[in-house]
Design an enzyme around this catalytic site. Structure first.
Site, PDB file in Angstrom:
ATOM      1  CG  ASP A 252     -70.453 -15.632   7.891  1.00 18.56           C
ATOM      2  OD1 ASP A 252     -69.344 -15.740   7.053  1.00 18.56           O
ATOM      3  OD2 ASP A 252     -70.599 -15.766   9.215  1.00 18.56           O
TER       4      ASP A 252
ATOM      5  CG  PHE B 104     -68.224 -18.130  15.515  1.00 17.23           C
ATOM      6  CD1 PHE B 104     -68.256 -17.982  16.421  1.00 17.23           C
ATOM      7  CD2 PHE B 104     -67.522 -17.597  14.590  1.00 17.23           C
ATOM      8  CE1 PHE B 104     -67.552 -16.916  17.422  1.00 17.23           C
ATOM      9  CE2 PHE B 104     -66.653 -16.569  15.099  1.00 17.23           C
ATOM     10  CZ  PHE B 104     -66.533 -16.442  16.474  1.00 17.23           C
TER      11      PHE B 104
ATOM     12  CE  LYS C 193     -62.555 -15.571  10.381  1.00 15.67           C
ATOM     13  NZ  LYS C 193     -61.993 -14.941  11.450  1.00 15.67           N
TER      14      LYS C 193
END
Length: 401
Positions: A226, A141, A255
């Site tokens: 990531d 994801f 984030k």
């Protein structure tokens, strides 16, 4: 209708139904706790998918944002501003790299990393034009843009969005031999999550990340990590790659970099890699804006203290010890994770992940399900041990153990 019902009805009537949130309407939050429009309090055990590592309303971050709001919030990249250089320098130092390309959302950062790898492949590695390949892992994801879902194996995320972007090869996560077979002369990068979050907090086998680093170095391929969910303290280290002593070529961050205050993301790499960009070849109006830089600088300062990494380590050991006791008793089939981050597979007899999440909500704890049977636990790193234990008690009650 209650205030909750009115708010949900308005949302249902006027917003696209691309999410299926739990039926709670948050009005206020502080630390690890949220309060809904009815005045009910909930322990946040999701932390905005790790965007809120430092808790809700963290005073250092709020004060940094307020101070910047009174000065300047946006210049665009048409002009310099006085926070940009400092932010880039501090983030580069935190990552042990030379250069930073700031963006806003995680998906933008991943898109930027894909463009970076391809441009580097053509200009530095010498891959023939249009032939660059990036190897990724299944169950990944990385976001929801058209290009990113083109290399997703989640049909729900992928369906009805074709035609898909070519140039990617998918291999099993954790399978070093499969990765080695996939890397060829035209491969420019391997893009991986050090821990797969949306897939259920999947930790790769020991030695996998080190093997990826060795393979990519030998083949002249960029290793792009990531760390949007796994980085910035969540696993007990600044970056999850550190657990195997690995330094990737490219960090992809987001984030928690914005502290749950503003969206901030970035690609961080060496001068050889990010130096391939020339003016006009990539950009973002809001990327690296003064407000984002002010908040990001405070996040970096907090991480440099090591306090949050230590809390994630200590509370994470306690979390996994307690969750591990649930496995094998008929309620939980498996627990995975690292630091203050766990994926808990619920036994079918106890209900679906959604049903367990709703039952926990009824007892004042907020988590979120994924892939049917799994709930994710990722509280803010500022949570107290007492509150964490209370949340775990609610989970045991819901599971009947």
């Amino acid at each position: 209708m209650t205030s909750t019902e009115r708010a949900i009805a308005a949302a249902e009537a006027h917003s696209a139904h691309n999410y299926h949130p739990l039926p709670v309407v948050v009005a206020y939050a502080e630390g690890a706790w949220m309060t809904d429009v009815e005045g009910r309090r909930y322990l946040d055990m999701l932390a905005g998918y790790s965007a809120l590592n430092f808790g809700h309303g963290n005073r250092r971050l709020i004060n940094a944002a307020k101070a910047q709001l009174d000065r300047v919030t946006l210049t665009s990249r048409a002009f310099h501003h006085d926070r940009f250089g400092e932010f880039c320098a501090e983030l580069a130092e935190l990552c042990g790299k030379d250069m930073v390309l700031p963006m806003n959302t995680g998906a933008e950062a991943v898109e930027t990393a894909v463009k970076t790898a391809r441009k580097w492949g053509y200009r530095v590695k010498g891959v023939p034009d249009g032939q660059a390949k990036i190897v990724v892992a299944d169950n990944n994801f990385h976001g929801r843009t058209t290009t990113i879902i083109s290399f997703s194996t989640d049909e729900e995320a992928r369906a009805d969005y074709g035609p898909y972007t070519p140039g990617f090869e998918i291999v099993p996560y954790g399978d070093l031999a499969a990765l080695e077979r996939a890397v060829d002369a035209n491969t420019v990068a391997v893009l991986l999550e050090p821990i797969q979050g949306e897939a259920g907090v999947l930790v790769p086998p020991p030695g996998y990340l080190a093997g990826v680093r060795r393979l990519t170095a030998e083949r002249g391929v960029l290793f792009m990590a990531d760390e949007i969910q796994s980085g910035l303290g969540r696993t007990g280290r600044t970056f999850a790659c550190e657990h195997e002593g690995v330094v990737p070529d490219v960090y992809i961050l987001g984030k928690a970099l914005g502290g749950g205050v503003v969206p901030v993301s970035a690609v961080v790499a060496s001068r050889e890699v990010l130096g391939v960009f020339r003016p006009g070849e990539h950009g973002s109006t809001f990327g690296g804006n003064p407000l984002a830089c002010a908040v990001g600088l405070e996040v970096i300062a907090m991480l440099k203290s090591g306090e949050f990494q230590q809390r994630a380590t200590e509370l994470g050991e306690h979390l996994h010890q307690e969750l591990g006791l649930l496995v094998g008793g008929g309620a939980v089939t498996a627990v995975r994770g690292r630091g203050l981050w766990a994926g808990v597979d619920i036994a079918p007899a106890k209900g679906t992940g959604r049903e367990i999440s709703e039952a926990l909500m009824g007892r004042g704890v907020l988590v979120k399900d994924t892939h049917g049977s799994t709930i994710r636990i990722a509280p803010p790193l500022v949570i107290s041990k007492e509150d964490l234990d209370w949340g775990l008690d609610q989970l045991r009650t819901v599971l009947g153990v």
